[in-house]
Design a protein around this motif. Structure first.
Motif, short mmCIF file in Angstrom:
data_model
loop_
_atom_site.label_atom_id
_atom_site.label_comp_id
_atom_site.label_asym_id
_atom_site.label_seq_id
_atom_site.Cartn_x
_atom_site.Cartn_y
_atom_site.Cartn_z
N ALA A 244 23.68 25.46 -34.04
CA ALA A 244 24.77 25.23 -33.37
C ALA A 244 24.82 26.35 -32.37
O ALA A 244 24.94 27.52 -32.35
CB ALA A 244 26.11 24.92 -34.06
N SER A 405 20.44 12.54 -28.10
CA SER A 405 20.26 12.98 -29.60
C SER A 405 18.99 13.11 -30.00
O SER A 405 18.08 12.09 -29.76
CB SER A 405 21.25 12.01 -30.42
OG SER A 405 22.23 11.92 -30.20
N LYS A 422 17.22 18.84 -38.23
CA LYS A 422 17.94 17.38 -38.47
C LYS A 422 18.36 17.16 -37.03
O LYS A 422 18.47 17.79 -36.22
CB LYS A 422 18.95 17.64 -39.32
CG LYS A 422 18.83 17.62 -40.91
CD LYS A 422 20.33 17.98 -41.59
CE LYS A 422 20.01 17.67 -42.88
NZ LYS A 422 20.16 16.50 -43.49
N GLY A 423 18.51 16.04 -36.74
CA GLY A 423 18.77 15.44 -35.60
C GLY A 423 20.14 15.91 -35.17
O GLY A 423 21.20 16.14 -35.92
N ALA A 424 20.34 16.21 -33.67
CA ALA A 424 21.37 16.89 -33.14
C ALA A 424 21.76 16.24 -32.00
O ALA A 424 20.65 16.16 -31.15
CB ALA A 424 21.24 18.33 -33.31
N THR A 425 22.82 16.23 -31.47
CA THR A 425 23.34 15.95 -30.06
C THR A 425 23.03 17.17 -29.21
O THR A 425 23.73 18.38 -29.65
CB THR A 425 24.62 15.06 -30.27
OG1 THR A 425 24.27 13.91 -30.68
CG2 THR A 425 25.20 14.86 -28.72
N LEU A 426 22.82 16.95 -28.21
CA LEU A 426 22.66 17.84 -26.97
C LEU A 426 23.57 17.52 -26.29
O LEU A 426 23.45 16.46 -25.56
CB LEU A 426 21.19 18.24 -26.47
CG LEU A 426 20.01 18.13 -27.30
CD1 LEU A 426 18.84 18.73 -26.38
CD2 LEU A 426 20.21 19.29 -28.51
N VAL A 476 23.37 22.71 -28.11
CA VAL A 476 22.82 22.06 -29.34
C VAL A 476 23.97 21.89 -30.31
O VAL A 476 24.26 22.98 -30.89
CB VAL A 476 21.64 23.05 -29.95
CG1 VAL A 476 20.84 22.10 -31.15
CG2 VAL A 476 20.71 23.31 -28.63
N GLY A 477 24.12 20.76 -30.80
CA GLY A 477 25.22 20.43 -31.70
C GLY A 477 24.76 20.29 -33.10
O GLY A 477 25.07 19.23 -33.85
N GLY A 478 24.33 21.50 -33.61
CA GLY A 478 23.88 21.39 -35.08
C GLY A 478 24.83 21.89 -36.12
O GLY A 478 26.04 21.98 -35.31
N THR A 479 24.76 22.20 -37.15
CA THR A 479 25.71 22.83 -37.88
C THR A 479 25.61 24.18 -38.66
O THR A 479 26.43 24.83 -39.02
CB THR A 479 25.66 21.88 -39.13
OG1 THR A 479 24.57 21.97 -39.86
CG2 THR A 479 26.27 20.51 -38.99
N SER B 382 26.43 14.04 -35.64
CA SER B 382 26.57 15.09 -34.46
C SER B 382 26.72 14.24 -33.06
O SER B 382 25.79 13.51 -32.70
CB SER B 382 25.13 15.97 -34.45
OG SER B 382 25.02 16.55 -33.15
N THR B 403 30.10 19.86 -29.05
CA THR B 403 29.74 18.83 -30.06
C THR B 403 30.62 19.02 -31.19
O THR B 403 30.98 20.09 -31.70
CB THR B 403 28.16 18.88 -30.37
OG1 THR B 403 28.03 19.99 -31.03
CG2 THR B 403 27.42 18.53 -29.08
#
Lengths: 480, 443
Positions: A244, A405, A422-426, A476-479, B382, B403
């Motif tokens: 993230a 994504s 894993k899939g992430a939204t940018l 990058v929208g990861g966790t 996400s 996000t």
């Protein structure tokens, strides 16, 4: 002389060119400066294989006519699923009411142009027998099951569309087009130690189904589509949490060009810019992207999903340079917005069907190649991600914020590709991100032919493409 | 023509089509016809922009021949097109495979009696009256604040139509309905800080729409609130999903408990029936027969009667959502969800949005979500977002280009509270959701 489309849509409906002329004349009796009539007949089929059986097949027919009246910035529109003289005249009377009576514009006599096609005129639905279509699904399914014992679900589908259109307009336009469109899709679920992951892939174009049997890089194309779906599921099976925050992102060649579609494409559509609603409004001639970035919208590529011999207003498909070496050159236009902005139409006037109004839309949008090799580009990243595959995206053209994504992505650590994530939204801001493109690959590729673009509730097929690109900073929208 | 007569005429066409399908060799068949007439008008910068007369409809038919299914549809309702469509469906069934789970829904589950759910409130489709409303909304927005310097227009839609479904169990039912909406999209600011936002109202009854002035003012306010948005630092914080977006969150749960996702093992909620999937106090009721509601229907897309159902009680999932096909795949019977859900009521926890903010303390209020980054197979979530940064329960400033991410299984299990600010403009009635924590990516 009439061609087959005219014989089918006009003569076959008991109409003549004079009836179409009369329809347009009725509209110009009011203060309308432009009018067009759009005839369409289409067939659509799909076949679905699931759990090893051909589970469903469907067939859809659509036929109708749309009548448009334009008076400056005002548009009146009516349509009918019956193609009759009465329906045409009724639609004209409804549509023309946008402007008051007492029109001064004359209808130009129709000037039919000879068909110049970028794709075959044949009906893809009729090019293979039903048994051959089903066999294509079966061989794809068994190929997947042979490759991967851990597959718990396989869905394979094909669809085909054949569209005949005829557009006639007050400016003398009389154009017909025959548009084939096919698609193959594979979706697999892998199951290993209680973890399940999906992978999917597709391909298509303005072609016949035989395309999927043809060799591509030494194997039948359906196998390469299946391999890609399996690859994606296997990679995701090993994926760890995506990071993230802001970091360099290397986007792969081909389908990741969805970046361009969202970050600049929509923002360069003429209607938004006429209205001053786009973050790119009023910026022609400005540096809106990094040097070296050249983005085109190209409706002229043979057999491509987004290609158009003629757009839905009868303007020939064109090769339009939107951004050249980072400088904004032009917007994409339909006839109405071009007229209002005092420029020429660019072959981007598109509509989902006769029951929808045309507007400026993309065709095949891509970035031209640069000089770097993909390996060189990845080697420059100390900590970031490499994303060779994506799902869809979305943009707010006013603020310029856009998302897309990842469906396949990896960490880059010290210049090397390491673990899948894993899939992430940018998310980014179109003009910012375009300025942050620091390296452009020499490996330009177009996508495999699966893009669908939505705008104002209308879907149209499009293509995207790009070489491998490095964006210096993207959220990058990861966790992790 | 009277609506009852129109409905009867369409029912007759459906009956004819079913007869035709049988005559051509179908063991059983189902058909539906919809017809919708309407207007769509828009103004921009206080001038008329578009006037559209819409007229949509079509027939969809599925036939079953010795366990094989074929489907076809047409938007052209001429006699010739209808006959061709039936013919095509039969042809297709010759090539599909025998599937023991395929077929009509069980006869005993069919809807027995028609119900009047008061979904039909016709008015004249008057484009001038529609334009007047759009103009009023847009004018209210443009005049409300000098910072509103552009508009993407206001639009009014009116649709009146009917839907008929019949199958060879002998049922042939339908109902008329109406739907009206008014929306307004405003633009404010310029350069790097140009923002847009919108407001809308929708109802089965034209005279129950929110006033045009309110819609316009709300659109303007929503847009202005976004000006001066900043980025946030990457962090993990509690998140409030605003009521307008909360239904989409619950919508992912709908996908995950739908039979189609379950039999394909494509859901993060496999084997969750009877399990705790939400907190102990969480309840979702389905009430398909609410009068005048947007997602009311007394039968589903297979003619199955809809019933009140308690989907979730005490946080425990009581029912999956089945169609006849997905039910047979799972060894059970349909519960009337072909075509989707019918009015879900998510019970609130008595918190106003202000109380939710207070309970959250420091965190993020999300008012916009972007993109499709939701994986129903794994629950990984996400998406792009925008909203407001909140400290000590008080909104500080708008934020964007961020996000939010997490896993839906955890997110749903750890919902902290549901607001009383219930969103009623869709199929899921829920207030804002306070979520325990999500990963926020920003600067």
């Amino acid at each position: 002389m009439s061609n087959l489309v005219e014989q089918h849509l006009i003569e076959g409906s008991g109409l003549t060119r004079a009836d179409v002329q009369e329809t347009i004349s009725l509209i110009l009796q009011h203060h309308n400066n432009f009018s067009d009539v759009y005839f369409q007949a289409s067939q659509h089929e799909s076949w679905v294989l699931e759990d090893g059986i051909i589970k469903d097949g469907s067939y859809n027919i659509e036929r109708g006519v749309g009548v448009r009246a334009v008076s400056g910035e005002k548009t009146g529109f009516a349509y009918s699923d019956e193609i009759t003289r009465e329906a045409l005249l009724d639609a004209a009377k409804a549509a023309r009411s946008i402007a008051a009576v007492g029109g001064t514009h004359a209808v130009k006599s129709f000037n039919p142009v000879a068909q110049k096609a970028l794709y075959m005129a044949d009906n893809p639905l009729a090019q293979m027998t039903e048994s051959e279509k089903i066999d294509l699904l079966r061989v794809t399914d068994s190929y997947i099951r042979q490759q991967e014992p851990d597959v718990s679900q396989v869905v394979v589908s094909i669809s085909g569309v054949y569209e005949e259109i005829l557009v006639a307009a007050s400016d003398g336009t009389w154009v017909t087009d025959l548009r084939p469109l096919i698609r193959l899709n594979c979706s697999v679920i892998l199951e290993q130690d209680g973890r399940r992951e999906r992978g999917s892939s597709g391909a298509g174009g303005r072609l016949g189904y035989q395309y999927f049997r043809e060799l591509y890089k030494g194997q039948p194309r359906y196998q390469s589509v299946a391999d890609e779906a399996l690859h994606m599921a296997r990679i995701n099976m090993k994926a760890i949490a995506a990071p993230a925050g802001v970091m360099p992102v290397v986007l792969g060649a081909g389908w990741p060009g969805v970046l361009l579609h969202e970050a600049v494409g929509h923002g360069l559509e003429g209607d938004f810019n006429r209205k001053g609603a786009s973050t790119f409004s009023g910026r022609i001639g400005e540096q809106v992207a990094a040097k070296g970035v050249t983005v085109v919208d190209d409706g002229t590529m043979p057999d491509r999903r987004g290609s158009l011999s003629y757009d839905d207003e009868g303007t020939p498909g064109q090769y339009n340079v939107l951004i050249e070496d980072g400088v904004l050159k032009k917007y994409m236009q339909d006839k109405v917005n071009a007229e209002l902005m005092g420029v020429a139409p660019t072959g981007n006037g598109r509509r989902e069907s006769y029951a929808h109004l045309p507007m400026p839309r993309m065709t095949n949008t891509y970035m031209l190649a640069g000089n770097s090799t993909p390996e060189e580009i990845i080697s420059t990243v100390d900590k970031g991600i490499w994303a060779p595959n994506f799902g869809g995206g979305q943009v707010d053209i006013t603020s310029g914020k856009f998302v897309f994504s990842t469906s396949e992505a990896y960490l880059i650590e010290k210049g090397k590709i390491t673990s899948p994530v894993k899939g992430a939204t940018l998310i980014g801001n179109g003009p910012d991100v375009m300025q942050k493109i620091s390296m452009i690959g020499n490996d330009l590729e177009l996508d495999r032919g699966v893009g669908v673009c939505g705008k104002d509730g209308q879907s149209v097929p499009v293509g995207v493409g790009q070489p491998t690109l490095k964006v210096d900073a993207l959220t990058v929208g990861g966790t992790a | 023509m009277h609506v009852e007569q129109q409905l009867a005429d369409i029912q007759e066409v459906v009956a004819d089509i079913l007869t035709m399908a049988k005559a051509k060799g179908a063991d059983s068949a189902e058909a539906s016809i919809s017809k919708v007439q309407g207007i769509a008008v828009a103004t921009r910068l206080k001038e008329v922009e578009t006037v559209e007369f819409t007229n949509d409809g079509g027939l969809g038919i599925s036939v079953y021949v010795e366990g094989c299914k074929g489907s076809a549809s047409t938007a052209d309702l001429s006699k010739q097109a209808l006959a061709l469509t039936v013919e095509k469906a039969i042809q297709i069934a010759r090539y599909t495979g025998e599937d023991p789970c395929a077929g009509l829904a069980e006869k005993e589950l069919m809807v027995q009696d028609s119900m009047d759910l008061e979904l039909y409130h016709p008015v004249d489709l008057d484009t001038d009256a529609g334009l007047k409303l759009a103009l009023e909304a847009e004018t209210a927005a443009l005049d409300s604040d000098p910072r509103i310097n552009n508009s993407d227009g206001a639009s009014y839609n009116a649709n009146i139509g009917m839907k008929v479904y019949g199958n060879s169990h002998g049922i042939n039912v339908g109902y008329p309905s109406s739907r009206y909406s008014l929306s307004c999209v405003m633009i404010a600011g310029d350069g790097d800080d140009m923002q847009r936002d919108y407001a809308y109202t929708v109802s089965r009854e034209a005279d129950k729409l929110q006033s045009a002035k309110e819609v316009g003012q709300q659109a303007a306010q929503n847009t202005l609130n976004r000006l001066g948005a900043r980025k946030v630092q990457t962090c993990n914080v509690p998140v409030i999903i605003d009521k307008e977006l909360a239904p989409s969150f619950i919508g992912h749960f709908v996908s995950a408990i739908s039979g189609g996702s379950l039999y394909r093992k494509s859901s993060f909620l496999l084997d969750s029936k009877g399990q705790q999937v939400f907190p102990e106090w969480f309840e979702i009721q389905e009430r398909p027969h609410i009068k005048r509601a947007l997602a009311s229907s007394f039968f589903d897309n297979e003619g199955v009667a809809t019933h009140d159902m308690d989907i979730v009680t005490n946080g425990i999932l009581n029912h999956y959502l089945f169609t006849s096909y997905s039910a047979r795949k799972m060894g059970t019977k349909t519960n009337g969800h072909a075509g989707g859900i019918h009015n879900w009521l998510v019970k609130d926890t008595g918190h106003s949005q202000a109380q939710l903010l207070k309970d959250m303390g420091t965190g993020l209020l999300v008012t916009e979500l972007m993109g499709q980054g939701v994986n129903i197979v794994t629950g990984d979530y996400s998406r792009g977002a925008a909203g407001y940064w909140v400290e000590n329960g008080v909104i500080q400033y708008p934020v964007h280009e961020l996000t939010i991410a997490g896993n839906l299984k955890d997110i749903l299990r750890n919902i902290v509270a549901v607001g009383t600010d219930t969103e009623l403009r869709g199929s899921i009635f829920t207030g804002s959701l306070l979520l325990e924590s999500m990963a926020v990516a920003g600067e």
